[in-house]
Every structure is written in C-alpha cells, then in structure tokens.
Write an enzyme that holds these catalytic residues in place. Structure first.
Site, PDB file in Angstrom:
ATOM      1  N   GLY A   1      15.272  12.625 -45.849  1.00 10.12           N
ATOM      2  CA  GLY A   1      14.207  14.140 -46.260  1.00 10.12           C
ATOM      3  C   GLY A   1      13.600  14.108 -45.148  1.00 10.12           C
TER       4      GLY A   1
ATOM      5  CE  LYS B   1      19.723   8.868 -42.457  1.00  5.97           C
ATOM      6  NZ  LYS B   1      19.912   7.627 -43.205  1.00  5.97           N
TER       7      LYS B   1
ATOM      8  CG  ASP C   1      17.375   9.761 -39.269  1.00  2.00           C
ATOM      9  OD1 ASP C   1      18.037   8.649 -38.460  1.00  2.00           O
ATOM     10  OD2 ASP C   1      16.469   8.642 -39.838  1.00  2.00           O
TER      11      ASP C   1
ATOM     12  CB  ALA D   1       9.561   6.598 -48.718  1.00  2.00           C
TER      13      ALA D   1
ATOM     14  N   GLY E   1      15.729   6.663 -48.136  1.00  2.00           N
ATOM     15  CA  GLY E   1      16.367   6.366 -46.932  1.00  2.00           C
ATOM     16  C   GLY E   1      17.729   7.595 -46.551  1.00  2.00           C
TER      17      GLY E   1
ATOM     18  N   PRO F   1      14.169  12.715 -52.283  1.00  2.00           N
ATOM     19  CG  PRO F   1      15.505  10.924 -54.322  1.00  2.00           C
ATOM     20  CD  PRO F   1      15.879  11.941 -53.013  1.00  2.00           C
TER      21      PRO F   1
HETATM   22  O1  C5P Z   1      12.542   8.410 -35.764  1.00  2.00           O
HETATM   23  P1  C5P Z   1      11.410   7.880 -37.205  1.00  2.00           P
HETATM   24  O2  C5P Z   1      10.299   8.377 -37.021  1.00  2.00           O
HETATM   25  O3  C5P Z   1      12.917   8.531 -38.230  1.00  2.00           O
HETATM   26  O4  C5P Z   1      11.546   6.306 -36.918  1.00  2.00           O
HETATM   27  C1  C5P Z   1      10.919   5.544 -37.752  1.00  2.00           C
HETATM   28  C2  C5P Z   1      10.734   4.333 -37.569  1.00  2.00           C
HETATM   29  O5  C5P Z   1      11.704   3.243 -37.699  1.00  2.00           O
HETATM   30  C3  C5P Z   1      10.196   3.755 -36.385  1.00  2.00           C
HETATM   31  O6  C5P Z   1       8.677   4.033 -36.129  1.00  2.00           O
HETATM   32  C4  C5P Z   1      11.411   2.568 -35.712  1.00  2.00           C
HETATM   33  O7  C5P Z   1       9.886   1.251 -36.450  1.00  2.00           O
HETATM   34  C5  C5P Z   1      11.922   2.437 -36.904  1.00  2.00           C
HETATM   35  N1  C5P Z   1      13.284   2.587 -36.114  1.00  2.00           N
HETATM   36  C6  C5P Z   1      13.315   1.726 -35.702  1.00  2.00           C
HETATM   37  N2  C5P Z   1      15.126   2.075 -34.798  1.00  2.00           N
HETATM   38  C7  C5P Z   1      15.417   3.224 -34.787  1.00  2.00           C
HETATM   39  C8  C5P Z   1      14.808   3.986 -35.676  1.00  2.00           C
HETATM   40  C9  C5P Z   1      13.905   3.953 -36.435  1.00  2.00           C
HETATM   41  O8  C5P Z   1      12.972   0.838 -35.401  1.00  2.00           O
HETATM   42  N3  C5P Z   1      17.343   3.416 -33.947  1.00  2.00           N
END
Ligand code: C5P
Length: 305
Positions: free
Chosen positions: A104, A6, A139, A99, A101, A97
């Site tokens: 994945g 995405k 995501d 980490a 952005g 890839p």
């Molecule tokens: O939800 P996910 O595991 O993908 O998020 C990874 C990290 O990204 C979270 O632990 C948080 O630190 C940060 N995050 C955030 N706010 C969001 C999504 C992610 O702070 N809306």
C-alpha cells in the site's frame, strides 16, 4: 488518482545481499483494491492520510509518498522552477491496509510520482519514472505499471508478463495485526540458517506458473502459487495457518500469504465462488475482515468518474 494493491503469485527469495536486500524473482499481480490519492500544488510539502489504518501512516517526510515527491524533485533540472520553489499537498484515502503485505505504501508513492510528473510538467519518461520509483522502494515501480509482471533484483526490475486478459477472482482475508517486512525477511534468514548449512539457492522463475498464467486457467494457477516468505510470516503470526486452512476448506482453489503478510489471499474459480467464499470466510472468525478483488488491473492512473 487511484493506485492498486499487489499480490505476489510467486515470491522466490534468495540469500541476503551485501546491501541488506534479498535478491528475488517474483510474479507481481495488481488487484482491484485501490488507494485514492489527490495531489495539489501548495506552498510546502505536506501529506494527510484518511481511511483504513490511517493512524499508522506517518504524516511527515517519512511518508513514502512525500519521499517519492522529494526523489522526483531531486531528479529535475534546475530550470524546473515550479518543482523547486513550490511544494505539494498529498491527500491519501487508504483502502489498502497498512503493513499487510499488499504494498500500500509503495502504491501511494507511485501515484505521487505520476501526479507530480504531470503537475510540474516534468515530462519524465516511464523509464525515468521507474528509476525514481526503484530508489523509493522495491515495490514502487510495479505500482506504476500494474497488470502482471515479473520482478527481479529486489523486485524493481520489471518485465511485463505476456498473459491473456483473464480476470482472476480473489478473496483477501485481512488479519488483526501487522507484520514488518524487514522482520519477515530476517525471520526467513533465521529459519534457513537453522535448516541448512549452505546458503539459500538463487531464486528462479516458476515456468509452470507462467505457463498456467498463459493458459488463463485459474485451477492451474492456483496449484502453482508460492511464497518463500510464507513460513517466515507463519512463524511470526501462527494464527494465519488457521486462516489459510479455513479458506481452502471453504472452497478456495489455492491460498497463500500475500507478500510479507499478514493478509491471506485465496483464488476462487469465478466471481460467484469468490462471493460464497468471502461470506463463509467472514463467518468463520479467522480474520478481521474480507474483501473480494479481481486482477490484473492497471497501475497508478487518473480516477475518472
Ligand atoms: O524496498 P522496501 O523499502 O519496500 O523494503 C522494505 C524492507 O524489506 C527492506 O528494508 C528489507 O529489509 C526488506 N527487503 C528485502 N529484500 C527485498 C525487498 C525488501 O530484504 N528484495
């Protein structure tokens, strides 16, 4: 199964919430860079990862796909014997890839959810699957549906965007290195704390971007691309400034860091321009490699050939 990466065409980030996440408003856009996932019934859960960046993906219960399997299993009624007594083998061929952005890991989790729902005959509705997805990662729900959608909350509350079937042509520039998503959010909080005394404003949807998407005009979309995480990603990975500038110099209509980075995404006017841009960007020495992708594409689905 295959499942797409995405981009976020808008990523508006609010102040940190009590649970550590940030409230956000985002416009997700699924693009044609896919991981391939195979799921088979087995004695116990296991995962094997091959391809792009596979050595940096855990092959144990920490793997997001296995976490998704466990989350789905926990949702099922006791009588769902196949799910309770057996495991699954998940094989992930990575092209997205790690980490970078591009979500994945979330994509792999979404594919595992859809596959196990089928294999176990669990019969969870899309709505229930979306709830499980949201518990696995911010995501993951979007990777189930794909297309173009507005995400709220921590990104997991989705509304499909009403947009025409226009295909947009993108060039992705993959960086030599990774960025950790929590580190980028933390850097954003620090930058904001230095700059302003009051807390960050609540994020809002960019009406001009939505209007541009409804028009299907890539030029209008290009000037509305925005990412609140970009300054934070650039502060941690300054070389990306050069990458973004090079892409614009070489003819991209618009450029932005993808999600928490370090991938950079460039919107091209059409497929030919995207090809030219991809060739010139890869010659410019400002990234590890490039890929041409188109979007929107559907979410996690069966691979038929
Ligand atoms: O939800 P996910 O595991 O993908 O998020 C990874 C990290 O990204 C979270 O632990 C948080 O630190 C940060 N995050 C955030 N706010 C969001 C999504 C992610 O702070 N809306």
């Amino acid at each position: 199964m295959r499942v797409p990466a995405k981009l976020n065409l808008q990523l508006a980030v609010g102040p940190p919430r009590a649970d550590g996440y940030h409230g956000l408003v985002t416009v997700f856009h699924a693009v044609s860079l896919f991981d391939e996932i195979t799921v088979e019934l087995a004695a116990r859960d296991a995962v094997r990862v091959t391809g792009e960046g596979a050595d940096r993906v855990p092959e144990d219960q920490d793997n997001l796909a296995l976490r998704a399997v466990a989350a789905l299993r926990a949702m099922l009624p006791r009588r769902a014997a196949a799910a309770r007594t057996g495991g699954v083998h998940v094989t992930i061929a990575k092209r997205i890839p790690v980490a970078a952005g591009l979500a994945g890991g979330s994509a792999d989790a979404a594919a595992a959810l859809v596959a196990c729902n089928e294999l176990w005959g669990a019969g969870l509705s899309q709505q229930r699957l979306t709830e499980v997805a949201a518990a696995v990662g911010s995501d993951v729900a979007f990777a189930l549906v794909g297309g173009t959608a507005v995400g709220r909350g921590r990104g997991e509350q989705l509304t499909p965007a009403l947009v025409p079937a226009t295909q947009y042509h993108w060039v992705l520039a993959f960086a030599d290195g990774q960025l950790s998503t929590p580190a980028v959010y933390a850097a954003l909080d620090r930058l904001r704390a230095q700059k302003q005394k009051s807390a960050a404003a609540e994020p809002g949807l960019d009406a001009a971007l939505m209007s541009a998407l409804r028009s299907g005009d890539a030029r209008r979309v290009a000037v509305r691309l925005s990412n609140d995480l970009q300054p934070a990603a650039l502060s941690l990975f300054p070389a990306l400034r050069k990458t973004l500038a090079a892409g614009l110099e070489l003819g991209a209509l618009g450029a932005l860091v993808a999600g928490s980075g370090p991938t950079c995404a460039f919107l091209a006017a059409n497929a030919e321009r995207a090809l030219e841009l991809a060739v010139s960007l890869s010659g410019a020495g400002v990234c590890r490699s490039v890929a041409r992708v188109a979007g929107p594409v559907p979410g996690a689905g069966l691979l038929t050939d």
